[in-house]
Design a protein around this motif. Sequence first.
Motif, PDB file in Angstrom:
ATOM      1  N   MET A 113       0.847  -1.181   0.000  1.00 23.35           N
ATOM      2  CA  MET A 113       0.000   0.000   0.000  1.00 23.35           C
ATOM      3  C   MET A 113       0.884   1.233   0.000  1.00 23.35           C
ATOM      4  O   MET A 113       1.904   1.274   0.694  1.00 23.35           O
ATOM      5  N   THR A 114       0.485   2.210  -0.781  1.00 21.60           N
ATOM      6  CA  THR A 114       1.123   3.523  -0.767  1.00 21.60           C
ATOM      7  C   THR A 114       0.152   4.477  -0.108  1.00 21.60           C
ATOM      8  O   THR A 114      -1.030   4.519  -0.460  1.00 21.60           O
ATOM      9  N   VAL A 115       0.651   5.232   0.861  1.00 15.23           N
ATOM     10  CA  VAL A 115      -0.162   6.144   1.657  1.00 15.23           C
ATOM     11  C   VAL A 115       0.264   7.574   1.345  1.00 15.23           C
ATOM     12  O   VAL A 115       1.456   7.880   1.313  1.00 15.23           O
ATOM     13  N   GLY A 116      -0.717   8.446   1.130  1.00 20.11           N
ATOM     14  CA  GLY A 116      -0.427   9.858   0.930  1.00 20.11           C
ATOM     15  C   GLY A 116      -0.184  10.239  -0.517  1.00 20.11           C
ATOM     16  O   GLY A 116       0.456  11.253  -0.798  1.00 20.11           O
ATOM     17  N   ALA A 117      -0.703   9.460  -1.453  1.00 19.53           N
ATOM     18  CA  ALA A 117      -0.595   9.816  -2.865  1.00 19.53           C
ATOM     19  C   ALA A 117      -1.464  11.050  -3.139  1.00 19.53           C
ATOM     20  O   ALA A 117      -2.378  11.365  -2.385  1.00 19.53           O
ATOM     21  N   ASP A 118      -1.178  11.732  -4.242  1.00 17.81           N
ATOM     22  CA  ASP A 118      -2.006  12.875  -4.613  1.00 17.81           C
ATOM     23  C   ASP A 118      -3.236  12.407  -5.380  1.00 17.81           C
ATOM     24  O   ASP A 118      -3.449  11.209  -5.580  1.00 17.81           O
ATOM     25  N   GLU A 119      -4.063  13.367  -5.831  1.00 18.01           N
ATOM     26  CA  GLU A 119      -5.305  12.988  -6.512  1.00 18.01           C
ATOM     27  C   GLU A 119      -5.080  12.306  -7.856  1.00 18.01           C
ATOM     28  O   GLU A 119      -5.993  11.736  -8.445  1.00 18.01           O
ATOM     29  N   ASN A 120      -3.838  12.318  -8.357  1.00 16.95           N
ATOM     30  CA  ASN A 120      -3.493  11.590  -9.578  1.00 16.95           C
ATOM     31  C   ASN A 120      -2.888  10.221  -9.275  1.00 16.95           C
ATOM     32  O   ASN A 120      -2.464   9.512 -10.186  1.00 16.95           O
ATOM     33  N   GLY A 121      -2.794   9.871  -7.979  1.00 12.08           N
ATOM     34  CA  GLY A 121      -2.225   8.583  -7.601  1.00 12.08           C
ATOM     35  C   GLY A 121      -0.709   8.585  -7.566  1.00 12.08           C
ATOM     36  O   GLY A 121      -0.080   7.533  -7.492  1.00 12.08           O
ATOM     37  N   GLU A 122      -0.104   9.753  -7.589  1.00 14.27           N
ATOM     38  CA  GLU A 122       1.359   9.863  -7.591  1.00 14.27           C
ATOM     39  C   GLU A 122       1.888  10.217  -6.202  1.00 14.27           C
ATOM     40  O   GLU A 122       1.211  10.856  -5.410  1.00 14.27           O
ATOM     41  N   GLY A 123       3.134   9.808  -5.930  1.00 15.51           N
ATOM     42  CA  GLY A 123       3.796  10.152  -4.677  1.00 15.51           C
ATOM     43  C   GLY A 123       3.328   9.286  -3.522  1.00 15.51           C
ATOM     44  O   GLY A 123       2.734   8.239  -3.720  1.00 15.51           O
ATOM     45  N   GLY A 124       3.625   9.737  -2.311  1.00 17.61           N
ATOM     46  CA  GLY A 124       3.256   9.001  -1.111  1.00 17.61           C
ATOM     47  C   GLY A 124       4.389   8.114  -0.629  1.00 17.61           C
ATOM     48  O   GLY A 124       5.469   8.071  -1.211  1.00 17.61           O
ATOM     49  N   SER A 125       4.142   7.398   0.455  1.00 16.91           N
ATOM     50  CA  SER A 125       5.109   6.485   1.061  1.00 16.91           C
ATOM     51  C   SER A 125       4.604   5.059   0.896  1.00 16.91           C
ATOM     52  O   SER A 125       3.460   4.756   1.238  1.00 16.91           O
ATOM     53  N   SER A 126       5.460   4.167   0.404  1.00 16.75           N
ATOM     54  CA  SER A 126       5.068   2.778   0.139  1.00 16.75           C
ATOM     55  C   SER A 126       5.417   1.876   1.308  1.00 16.75           C
ATOM     56  O   SER A 126       6.483   2.028   1.923  1.00 16.75           O
TER      57      SER A 126
END
Length: 129
Positions: free
Chosen positions: A81-94
């Motif tokens: 799971m990636t947490v904290g992605a933006d509204e485009n599904g990019e970024g965050g912490s995996s």
Amino acid sequence: MAVTKLHHEFHKIDLNAPGWQLPEGYAPDSGALELIISGSLDTDNKQGSRTRILRFPPGFATFKPIVHDYWEEVFMLEGDMTVGADENGEGGSSFEGYTYAVRPPGAWHGPFRSVNGCYLLESHYYDPA
């Protein structure tokens, strides 16, 4: 407050058994499913507690952060799971299985995405009055 869970000794949980349902707040086409394994949470009266398994399918994604008024503890049993992605599904912490989060009431979290899907063991509860 009354106890909202019954006494259950160790017992097998069949992840393929019927009883999975769409979790509140998730789109019907998201593929997210929950299996309540103990208790109940009364969000209208802000009482109770529940333990559930939350399953996200491969390719699952949310696009907005969420917040709720109860405590949440989450243990990832398997998957990614990636947490904290933006509204485009990019970024965050995996993260991968055997990771844990605890969130107090009012803590914003998400959005989430999972490449291969995941199983989460979650406990939700209100502080005793």
